[in-house]
Write a protein that holds these residues in place. Structure first.
Motif, PDB file in Angstrom:
ATOM      1  N   HIS A 285     -22.404  12.471   7.703  1.00 17.71           N
ATOM      2  CA  HIS A 285     -22.654  12.691   8.934  1.00 17.71           C
ATOM      3  C   HIS A 285     -22.599  11.421   9.249  1.00 17.71           C
ATOM      4  N   GLY A 286     -24.690  11.204   8.759  1.00 19.28           N
ATOM      5  CA  GLY A 286     -25.895  10.041   8.916  1.00 19.28           C
ATOM      6  C   GLY A 286     -23.943   8.765   8.204  1.00 19.28           C
ATOM      7  N   ALA A 287     -23.960   9.047   6.841  1.00 18.06           N
ATOM      8  CA  ALA A 287     -23.337   7.417   6.863  1.00 18.06           C
ATOM      9  C   ALA A 287     -21.837   7.185   7.533  1.00 18.06           C
ATOM     10  N   ALA A 288     -21.740   8.516   7.894  1.00 19.45           N
ATOM     11  CA  ALA A 288     -20.666   8.425   8.964  1.00 19.45           C
ATOM     12  C   ALA A 288     -20.960   7.254   9.420  1.00 19.45           C
ATOM     13  N   CYS A 289     -21.783   7.574  10.568  1.00 18.59           N
ATOM     14  CA  CYS A 289     -22.066   7.011  12.124  1.00 18.59           C
ATOM     15  C   CYS A 289     -22.570   5.562  11.198  1.00 18.59           C
ATOM     16  N   LEU A 290     -23.091   5.109  10.318  1.00 10.51           N
ATOM     17  CA  LEU A 290     -23.475   3.828   9.940  1.00 10.51           C
ATOM     18  C   LEU A 290     -22.617   2.459  10.265  1.00 10.51           C
ATOM     19  N   THR A 291     -20.920   3.137  10.528  1.00  3.75           N
ATOM     20  CA  THR A 291     -20.357   1.799  10.196  1.00  3.75           C
ATOM     21  C   THR A 291     -19.648   2.610  11.830  1.00  3.75           C
ATOM     22  N   GLY A 292     -19.370   3.664  12.562  1.00  3.37           N
ATOM     23  CA  GLY A 292     -19.292   3.954  13.865  1.00  3.37           C
ATOM     24  C   GLY A 292     -17.980   3.989  13.374  1.00  3.37           C
ATOM     25  N   GLY A 293     -17.970   4.603  14.891  1.00  2.00           N
ATOM     26  CA  GLY A 293     -15.921   4.665  15.614  1.00  2.00           C
ATOM     27  C   GLY A 293     -15.281   3.777  15.798  1.00  2.00           C
TER      28      GLY A 293
ATOM     29  N   ALA B 221     -12.821   8.743  16.127  1.00  3.62           N
ATOM     30  CA  ALA B 221     -14.082   9.937  16.344  1.00  3.62           C
ATOM     31  C   ALA B 221     -14.848   8.914  14.557  1.00  3.62           C
ATOM     32  N   ALA B 222     -15.895   8.786  14.166  1.00  2.10           N
ATOM     33  CA  ALA B 222     -15.926   8.632  12.663  1.00  2.10           C
ATOM     34  C   ALA B 222     -16.544   9.465  12.086  1.00  2.10           C
ATOM     35  N   THR B 223     -17.016  10.724  12.890  1.00  2.00           N
ATOM     36  CA  THR B 223     -17.178  11.894  12.468  1.00  2.00           C
ATOM     37  C   THR B 223     -17.031  12.647  13.455  1.00  2.00           C
TER      38      THR B 223
ATOM     39  N   VAL C  98     -24.269  11.370  16.398  1.00  2.00           N
ATOM     40  CA  VAL C  98     -22.804  11.801  15.957  1.00  2.00           C
ATOM     41  C   VAL C  98     -21.959  12.240  16.969  1.00  2.00           C
ATOM     42  N   LEU C  99     -22.429  12.724  18.610  1.00  2.00           N
ATOM     43  CA  LEU C  99     -22.617  12.047  19.611  1.00  2.00           C
ATOM     44  C   LEU C  99     -21.755  10.979  20.081  1.00  2.00           C
TER      45      LEU C  99
ATOM     46  N   LEU D 228     -17.849  13.158  16.994  1.00  2.00           N
ATOM     47  CA  LEU D 228     -17.715  14.577  18.481  1.00  2.00           C
ATOM     48  C   LEU D 228     -18.297  15.866  18.021  1.00  2.00           C
ATOM     49  N   ILE D 229     -18.896  16.561  18.799  1.00  2.00           N
ATOM     50  CA  ILE D 229     -19.020  17.824  18.158  1.00  2.00           C
ATOM     51  C   ILE D 229     -18.497  18.741  18.605  1.00  2.00           C
ATOM     52  N   VAL D 230     -18.211  20.085  18.216  1.00  2.00           N
ATOM     53  CA  VAL D 230     -16.900  21.255  18.255  1.00  2.00           C
ATOM     54  C   VAL D 230     -16.562  22.265  18.677  1.00  2.00           C
TER      55      VAL D 230
END
Length: 417
Positions: free
Chosen positions: A192-200, A205-207, A230-231, A235-237
């Motif tokens: 999750h963290g690595a995906a958020c570094l780039t961002g959506g 969504a990135a993650t 993540v938010l 997305l959080i599901v």
């Protein structure tokens, strides 16, 4: 058209959404009896019947039991009979409209089958598909999951596992993939963290983090910063109603959603009995591709990955190019073969390599000496010497020839001379 679909179409959309919101509180995840009943009678009529306290209509019972038996689910009749009392025990405390209002205050919404946000992959779960999904975040759920890879693994991950998970996640985001995981410590957090570094990007969504509890019960609490990111970028599901506790049984059932949401699942580190193995096995059952990252044979956190590879459930993957090939289009996203150092004589003809091996480094050797050492004829040696001179691999030294310089690959000095 079935009776259930006619009834669903006759309901106002708000009534359908309220009914499914209530079902996420009335029934446990992956309740195949409830899912099948909703398919037969519709969500609104199912909730009305649960609240009524009346016996189920015979035609509903026959249809549900018949469907479950056709899927090979044992004890369908007894399970249907027991289901009503199980659901009715919760009915007095359920208010779907209230849950929808409270979710809206969190910036959340309920996505149901038929919405354009409903992920198409959930259909592969059959009667185990969720009845609805609570979604928190601004991105478009289905649009984000059209190109997605799940990355899962050990909570007690090693530094090696965290780095590999982060590298793979970062590389996949660069290729336009969405990263799906479960929000746990260790591998999930790294992905999750690595995906958020780039961002959506916009509605993509990135993650996406699938939780075992409600969307307002972010678990584990110690991952608050991860969930904040993540938010912001994803997305959080959850399939259970807001406020629902993340019970142990719900984690294993949640894993089927992670498997169904993406077109491939990668296990980075996993112990012999890790929950990540259930995600991988479920993905394989759903005909999704599964990859596993190898580790040390002495590492307990890699034992599960080695088990998946040994049993043929997973393909060995070591970097993002392997994962892209695993999850990509047939013949279109192939990983580049590993590049090894090029030696001086890699592209030489066999005869030329023999002569090159026979050439000394320090002083020249004549044709007679080279033919003896190389085991070749006079003409073959002279032709090879000419080609080696053109390639810059040999030069004259007095009346003979020697190597032009040190070889780039391992080898011994020739014995000629």
């Amino acid at each position: 058209m079935t009776t259930g679909s006619r009834q669903a179409e006759s309901c106002e959309p708000d009534a359908e959404r309220v009914a499914r919101a209530e079902l996420t509180r009335l029934v446990e995840p992956c309740d195949t009896v409830a899912s099948t009943l909703v398919g037969v009678a519709g969500a609104v009529e199912t909730v009305r019947w649960i609240r009524s306290g009346r016996p189920a209509p015979q035609e509903w019972q026959r249809a549900v039991v018949g469907t479950l038996m056709s899927e090979g689910q044992a004890g369908a009749g007894a399970r249907f009979a027991a289901a009503a009392s199980r659901w009715r025990a919760r009915a007095s405390d359920v208010d779907g409209a209230r849950d929808l209002r409270n979710a809206a205050l969190l910036g959340a919404r309920l996505v149901i089958p038929g919405d354009d946000e409903w992920p198409s992959g959930m259909a592969d779960l059959g009667s185990g598909a969720p009845l609805a999904l609570w979604v928190r975040g601004t991105a478009h759920l289905a649009g984000s999951l059209t190109a997605a890879v799940s990355i899962v693994g050990a909570r007690a991950a090693s530094a090696y596992g965290v780095r590999v998970a982060g590298d793979i996640s970062d590389g996949l985001i660069g290729r336009g993939e969405c990263i799906v995981s479960g929000g746990a410590y260790g591998i999930d957090s790294a992905a999750h963290g690595a995906a958020c570094l780039t961002g959506g990007s916009g509605e993509r969504a990135a993650t996406v983090a699938f939780l075992a509890g409600g969307i307002d019960r972010l678990y584990p609490p110690g991952n608050a910063q991860v969930f904040e990111r993540v938010l912001r970028d994803g997305l959080i599901v959850a399939e259970v109603a807001p406020g629902s506790a993340p019970m142990k049984s719900r984690f294993l059932l949640r894993n089927r959603l992670i498997a169904a949401a993406s077109r491939a699942t990668v296990v980075v580190e996993a112990g012999w009995r890790s929950g990540a193995l259930s995600t991988a096995n479920r993905a394989a059952e759903l005909m999704r591709d599964v990859g596993a990252v190898p580790g040390s044979v002495f590492s307990a956190t890699s034992a599960g990955c080695h088990r998946l590879i040994r049993d043929g459930v997973a393909t060995l993957v070591s970097d993002v190019s392997d994962v892209i090939e695993l999850a990509g289009r047939m013949g279109a996203d192939l990983a580049q073969p590993p590049q090894s150092p090029v030696a001086d004589y890699d592209n030489l003809m066999p005869v030329d390599r023999q002569v090159l091996d026979a050439l000394p480094l320090r002083h020249g050797a004549g044709i007679e000496a080279l033919t003896r050492v190389a085991g070749l004829g006079d003409t073959e040696v002279r032709s090879a010497i000419a080609r080696l001179e053109l390639a810059g691999l040999t030069r004259r030294d007095g009346a003979g020839w020697k190597k032009a310089g040190p070889m780039k690959s391992a080898g011994s000095e020739g014995a000629a001379g």
